[in-house]
Design a protein around this motif. Structure first.
Motif, PDB file in Angstrom:
ATOM      1  N   LEU A  90       0.829  -1.208   0.000  1.00  0.00           N
ATOM      2  CA  LEU A  90       0.000   0.000   0.000  1.00  0.00           C
ATOM      3  C   LEU A  90       0.866   1.262   0.000  1.00  0.00           C
ATOM      4  N   LEU A  91       1.954   1.251   0.769  1.00  0.00           N
ATOM      5  CA  LEU A  91       2.858   2.408   0.797  1.00  0.00           C
ATOM      6  C   LEU A  91       3.568   2.602  -0.537  1.00  0.00           C
ATOM      7  N   VAL A  92       4.011   1.503  -1.143  1.00  0.00           N
ATOM      8  CA  VAL A  92       4.717   1.590  -2.429  1.00  0.00           C
ATOM      9  C   VAL A  92       3.781   2.125  -3.510  1.00  0.00           C
ATOM     10  N   THR A  93       2.548   1.624  -3.560  1.00  0.00           N
ATOM     11  CA  THR A  93       1.620   2.121  -4.586  1.00  0.00           C
ATOM     12  C   THR A  93       1.248   3.586  -4.326  1.00  0.00           C
ATOM     13  N   ALA A  94       1.139   3.993  -3.057  1.00  0.00           N
ATOM     14  CA  ALA A  94       0.858   5.400  -2.755  1.00  0.00           C
ATOM     15  C   ALA A  94       2.010   6.294  -3.216  1.00  0.00           C
ATOM     16  N   VAL A  95       3.233   5.844  -2.989  1.00  0.00           N
ATOM     17  CA  VAL A  95       4.403   6.621  -3.426  1.00  0.00           C
ATOM     18  C   VAL A  95       4.450   6.677  -4.952  1.00  0.00           C
ATOM     19  N   GLN A  96       4.131   5.569  -5.610  1.00  0.00           N
ATOM     20  CA  GLN A  96       4.111   5.563  -7.084  1.00  0.00           C
ATOM     21  C   GLN A  96       3.087   6.560  -7.620  1.00  0.00           C
ATOM     22  N   ARG A  97       1.938   6.630  -6.993  1.00  0.00           N
ATOM     23  CA  ARG A  97       0.909   7.573  -7.462  1.00  0.00           C
ATOM     24  C   ARG A  97       1.340   9.012  -7.208  1.00  0.00           C
ATOM     25  N   ILE A 153       4.393  10.133  -7.174  1.00  0.00           N
ATOM     26  CA  ILE A 153       5.453  10.475  -8.131  1.00  0.00           C
ATOM     27  C   ILE A 153       4.854  10.758  -9.504  1.00  0.00           C
ATOM     28  N   GLY A 154       3.758  10.064  -9.820  1.00  0.00           N
ATOM     29  CA  GLY A 154       3.118  10.334 -11.107  1.00  0.00           C
ATOM     30  C   GLY A 154       2.984   9.118 -11.995  1.00  0.00           C
ATOM     31  N   PHE A 155       3.312   7.935 -11.496  1.00  0.00           N
ATOM     32  CA  PHE A 155       3.129   6.722 -12.290  1.00  0.00           C
ATOM     33  C   PHE A 155       1.650   6.357 -12.320  1.00  0.00           C
ATOM     34  N   GLY A 156       1.194   5.880 -13.448  1.00  0.00           N
ATOM     35  CA  GLY A 156      -0.206   5.486 -13.579  1.00  0.00           C
ATOM     36  C   GLY A 156      -0.452   4.115 -12.964  1.00  0.00           C
ATOM     37  N   PHE A 157      -1.722   3.732 -12.947  1.00  0.00           N
ATOM     38  CA  PHE A 157      -2.092   2.425 -12.404  1.00  0.00           C
ATOM     39  C   PHE A 157      -2.304   1.474 -13.574  1.00  0.00           C
ATOM     40  N   ASP A 158      -1.207   0.848 -14.001  1.00  0.00           N
ATOM     41  CA  ASP A 158      -1.298  -0.123 -15.083  1.00  0.00           C
ATOM     42  C   ASP A 158      -0.543  -1.381 -14.687  1.00  0.00           C
ATOM     43  N   VAL A 159      -0.484  -2.345 -15.559  1.00  0.00           N
ATOM     44  CA  VAL A 159       0.089  -3.659 -15.250  1.00  0.00           C
ATOM     45  C   VAL A 159       1.587  -3.557 -14.968  1.00  0.00           C
ATOM     46  N   ILE A 160       2.305  -2.770 -15.751  1.00  0.00           N
ATOM     47  CA  ILE A 160       3.762  -2.679 -15.587  1.00  0.00           C
ATOM     48  C   ILE A 160       4.115  -2.018 -14.268  1.00  0.00           C
ATOM     49  N   ASN A 161       3.475  -0.903 -13.958  1.00  0.00           N
ATOM     50  CA  ASN A 161       3.783  -0.208 -12.695  1.00  0.00           C
ATOM     51  C   ASN A 161       3.350  -1.026 -11.484  1.00  0.00           C
ATOM     52  N   THR A 162       2.236  -1.729 -11.586  1.00  0.00           N
ATOM     53  CA  THR A 162       1.794  -2.585 -10.482  1.00  0.00           C
ATOM     54  C   THR A 162       2.764  -3.760 -10.306  1.00  0.00           C
TER      55      THR A 162
END
Length: 157
Positions: A41-48, A50-59
């Protein structure tokens, strides 16, 4: 001859292998699952953020980072050092008072120094009368003699 210790009694891992009749191909302790969910949850929050989208590669990269961080964190935890004590130690380490190594102040500047054309004069105590000019000149001559006097040699008075 090998001496066996009683560590095996304490080495019992509370491991969840998966649902019945469909176990996972890896072993993970319960604490690792909990830590992994929080880290993900923390990693995905940081990714969002920073500006990364929610797609298969970033997940997918989020899962990889989560697994690496979870393994790192869980390598520090054991039955002798539970997660709560590791977190408490980490918080106390970050909030402990530190020795100041840098000096206080900054660059020297002459901006606050007052400069006047006259030299400062010695202040006389209140109520004291000033000596006359002749008394002052005699006093100066005596001081000059004392300063010019060489040790062991007297000057004529």
């Amino acid at each position: 001859m090998r001496v066996r210790t009683d560590d095996e009694v304490y080495r019992v891992d509370a491991v969840w292998l998966g649902p019945p009749k469909a176990t996972f191909p890896w072993r993970a302790r319960y604490v690792a699952w909990g830590v992994g969910i929080v880290v993900f949850l923390l990693v995905t929050a940081v990714q969002r953020q920073i500006g990364f989208g929610f797609d298969v590669i970033n997940t997918g990269w989020g899962f990889v980072i989560t697994i690496a961080l979870t393994r790192f964190i869980c390598s520090r935890i054991s039955h002798e050092r539970p997660l709560s004590s590791v977190l408490t130690m980490w918080v106390r380490e970050l909030t402990a008072p530190r020795e100041t190594t840098s000096g206080r102040g900054g660059a020297a500047s002459a901006a606050r120094i007052r400069v006047t054309p006259q030299r400062p004069r010695k202040r006389h105590p209140r109520g004291a009368k000033r000596a006359s000019a002749s008394t002052r000149s005699q006093h100066r001559r005596q001081q000059d003699r004392r300063q010019k006097e060489v040790r062991g040699v007297r000057t004529p008075a």
